[in-house]
Motif scaffolding. Structure first.
Motif, PDB file in Angstrom:
ATOM      1  N   GLU A 275       2.442 -14.920   8.185  1.00 17.33           N
ATOM      2  CA  GLU A 275       2.523 -14.764   6.744  1.00 17.33           C
ATOM      3  C   GLU A 275       1.847 -13.263   6.315  1.00 17.33           C
ATOM      4  OE1 GLU A 275       0.876 -16.648   2.503  1.00 17.33           O
ATOM      5  OE2 GLU A 275       0.301 -17.682   4.298  1.00 17.33           O
ATOM      6  N   GLN A 276       2.830 -12.539   5.617  1.00 18.61           N
ATOM      7  CA  GLN A 276       2.368 -11.268   5.274  1.00 18.61           C
ATOM      8  C   GLN A 276       2.430 -11.227   3.699  1.00 18.61           C
ATOM      9  OE1 GLN A 276       5.752  -9.095   7.221  1.00 18.61           O
ATOM     10  NE2 GLN A 276       4.375  -8.205   8.525  1.00 18.61           N
ATOM     11  N   MET A 277       1.846  -9.952   3.376  1.00 16.31           N
ATOM     12  CA  MET A 277       1.670  -9.786   1.895  1.00 16.31           C
ATOM     13  C   MET A 277       1.917  -8.307   1.551  1.00 16.31           C
ATOM     14  SD  MET A 277      -2.492  -9.768   1.883  1.00 16.31           S
ATOM     15  CE  MET A 277      -3.463  -8.813   2.878  1.00 16.31           C
ATOM     16  N   GLU A 278       2.291  -7.689   0.496  1.00 13.13           N
ATOM     17  CA  GLU A 278       2.555  -6.538  -0.015  1.00 13.13           C
ATOM     18  C   GLU A 278       1.416  -5.980  -0.523  1.00 13.13           C
ATOM     19  OE1 GLU A 278       5.865  -5.464  -2.412  1.00 13.13           O
ATOM     20  OE2 GLU A 278       7.455  -5.856  -0.525  1.00 13.13           O
ATOM     21  N   VAL A 279       0.768  -5.011  -0.171  1.00 13.96           N
ATOM     22  CA  VAL A 279      -0.451  -4.226  -0.863  1.00 13.96           C
ATOM     23  C   VAL A 279      -0.089  -2.735  -0.991  1.00 13.96           C
ATOM     24  CG1 VAL A 279      -1.942  -5.831   0.129  1.00 13.96           C
ATOM     25  CG2 VAL A 279      -1.495  -3.888   1.462  1.00 13.96           C
ATOM     26  N   MET A 280      -0.982  -2.160  -1.776  1.00 17.96           N
ATOM     27  CA  MET A 280      -0.977  -0.707  -2.447  1.00 17.96           C
ATOM     28  C   MET A 280      -2.383  -0.246  -1.421  1.00 17.96           C
ATOM     29  SD  MET A 280       1.301  -0.286  -4.097  1.00 17.96           S
ATOM     30  CE  MET A 280       1.054   1.529  -4.779  1.00 17.96           C
ATOM     31  N   ASP A 281      -2.108   0.474  -0.291  1.00 16.55           N
ATOM     32  CA  ASP A 281      -2.808   0.830   0.616  1.00 16.55           C
ATOM     33  C   ASP A 281      -3.318   2.426   0.246  1.00 16.55           C
ATOM     34  OD1 ASP A 281      -4.464   0.955   3.144  1.00 16.55           O
ATOM     35  OD2 ASP A 281      -2.834   0.587   4.267  1.00 16.55           O
ATOM     36  N   ASP A 282      -4.612   2.607   0.317  1.00 13.91           N
ATOM     37  CA  ASP A 282      -5.308   3.929   0.241  1.00 13.91           C
ATOM     38  C   ASP A 282      -5.844   4.545   1.392  1.00 13.91           C
ATOM     39  OD1 ASP A 282      -7.064   2.330  -0.249  1.00 13.91           O
ATOM     40  OD2 ASP A 282      -8.140   2.886  -2.192  1.00 13.91           O
ATOM     41  N   CYS A 283      -6.410   5.618   1.690  1.00 13.79           N
ATOM     42  CA  CYS A 283      -6.974   6.199   2.658  1.00 13.79           C
ATOM     43  C   CYS A 283      -7.821   7.129   2.291  1.00 13.79           C
ATOM     44  CB  CYS A 283      -5.899   6.410   3.754  1.00 13.79           C
ATOM     45  SG  CYS A 283      -6.779   6.954   5.207  1.00 13.79           S
ATOM     46  N   MET A 284      -9.032   7.303   3.140  1.00 16.62           N
ATOM     47  CA  MET A 284      -9.897   8.334   2.787  1.00 16.62           C
ATOM     48  C   MET A 284      -9.424   9.879   3.234  1.00 16.62           C
ATOM     49  SD  MET A 284     -13.465   7.107   4.127  1.00 16.62           S
ATOM     50  CE  MET A 284     -13.893   5.413   3.463  1.00 16.62           C
ATOM     51  N   SER A 285      -8.301   9.540   4.370  1.00 18.89           N
ATOM     52  CA  SER A 285      -7.559  10.754   4.768  1.00 18.89           C
ATOM     53  C   SER A 285      -6.480  11.415   3.784  1.00 18.89           C
ATOM     54  CB  SER A 285      -6.965  10.534   6.281  1.00 18.89           C
ATOM     55  OG  SER A 285      -8.106  10.350   7.170  1.00 18.89           O
ATOM     56  N   PHE A 286      -6.309  10.413   2.811  1.00 21.90           N
ATOM     57  CA  PHE A 286      -5.350  11.038   1.639  1.00 21.90           C
ATOM     58  C   PHE A 286      -5.896  10.509   0.322  1.00 21.90           C
ATOM     59  CE2 PHE A 286      -2.914   8.000   4.469  1.00 21.90           C
ATOM     60  CZ  PHE A 286      -2.735   6.862   3.628  1.00 21.90           C
ATOM     61  N   PRO A 287      -7.082  10.929  -0.138  1.00 22.28           N
ATOM     62  CA  PRO A 287      -7.330  10.510  -1.341  1.00 22.28           C
ATOM     63  C   PRO A 287      -6.309  10.815  -2.618  1.00 22.28           C
ATOM     64  CG  PRO A 287      -8.597  12.272  -0.735  1.00 22.28           C
ATOM     65  CD  PRO A 287      -7.861  11.884   0.443  1.00 22.28           C
ATOM     66  N   GLY A 288      -6.294   9.808  -3.243  1.00 21.74           N
ATOM     67  CA  GLY A 288      -5.638  10.196  -4.623  1.00 21.74           C
ATOM     68  C   GLY A 288      -3.933   9.561  -4.359  1.00 21.74           C
ATOM     69  N   LEU A 289      -3.767   9.225  -3.129  1.00 22.34           N
ATOM     70  CA  LEU A 289      -2.432   8.669  -2.703  1.00 22.34           C
ATOM     71  C   LEU A 289      -2.249   7.099  -2.458  1.00 22.34           C
ATOM     72  CD1 LEU A 289       0.693   9.448  -2.071  1.00 22.34           C
ATOM     73  CD2 LEU A 289      -0.014   9.836   0.180  1.00 22.34           C
ATOM     74  N   LEU A 290      -1.475   6.377  -2.951  1.00 21.33           N
ATOM     75  CA  LEU A 290      -1.140   4.963  -2.686  1.00 21.33           C
ATOM     76  C   LEU A 290       0.142   4.693  -1.913  1.00 21.33           C
ATOM     77  CD1 LEU A 290      -2.501   3.795  -6.036  1.00 21.33           C
ATOM     78  CD2 LEU A 290      -3.756   3.553  -4.015  1.00 21.33           C
ATOM     79  N   VAL A 291       0.025   3.823  -1.032  1.00 22.50           N
ATOM     80  CA  VAL A 291       1.375   3.631  -0.351  1.00 22.50           C
ATOM     81  C   VAL A 291       1.536   2.050  -0.250  1.00 22.50           C
ATOM     82  CG1 VAL A 291       2.653   3.914   1.890  1.00 22.50           C
ATOM     83  CG2 VAL A 291       0.796   5.578   1.207  1.00 22.50           C
ATOM     84  N   LYS A 292       2.785   1.876  -0.621  1.00 23.60           N
ATOM     85  CA  LYS A 292       3.041   0.212  -0.659  1.00 23.60           C
ATOM     86  C   LYS A 292       3.482  -0.167   0.782  1.00 23.60           C
ATOM     87  CE  LYS A 292       5.829  -1.417  -3.889  1.00 23.60           C
ATOM     88  NZ  LYS A 292       6.878  -1.801  -4.763  1.00 23.60           N
TER      89      LYS A 292
END
Length: 162
Positions: A85-102
């Motif tokens: 089972e998987q899920m879609e999430v909006m991922d963020d990262c300390m290495s690219f603050p301000g950017l979200l990746v689905k």
């Protein structure tokens, strides 16, 4: 001590980290302080940050640090997934603050690791904590969330990032 976080595009972020040897544990315990301090400073500035991987501060060791109520140091972690089972999430990262990746992540995972006393430990995680540990684990293999984007339209800038 607060360390600089490597930012998106830094070639070191794409390198695979090395396993920690038992004799390196005292050095890794000192690294834990740097990971904690760096994450807490990021949290102070950006109001986000629950975990960090050693490669994000330029240390090429298989070490994760998480603090969601209690600090947890994970040495040589290994991830497994109990189902598909998987899920879609909006991922963020300390290495690219301000950017979200689905991205798509596994809904559940099991992480096995060594603690500061070199004992074998394991945790079963679900939902946002499962996603969090998969994200951090990817850093150990030189994989960023940007590389797991669902498609080319899966990138979003966060408003008011500070």
């Amino acid at each position: 001590m607060i360390q600089p976080i490597l930012l998106l595009g830094n070639p070191q972020l794409y390198e695979t980290s090395e396993e920690v040897r038992e004799e390196e544990v005292p050095e890794i315990c000192r690294l834990e302080t740097d990971l904690h301090d760096t994450m807490m400073e990021f949290r102070r500035i950006y109001h986000a940050g629950r975990a960090i991987a050693a490669p994000q501060i330029g240390v090429k060791k298989r070490v994760l640090y998480m603090n969601v109520g209690e600090p947890v140091l994970m040495i040589n972690p290994r991830l497994t997934f109990p189902d598909s089972e998987q899920m879609e999430v909006m991922d963020d990262c300390m290495s690219f603050p301000g950017l979200l990746v689905k991205v798509k992540r596994w809904k559940r995972c099991r992480i096995s690791y060594r603690d500061r006393e070199w004992r074998e430990c394991a945790r079963e995680l679900e939902g946002d904590l499962s996603e969090l540990l998969q994200h951090e684990y990817d850093h150990l293999d030189g994989i960023l969330a940007t590389m797991r984007a669902i498609d080319p339209k899966s990138f979003f800038l966060r408003e008011n990032q500070r």
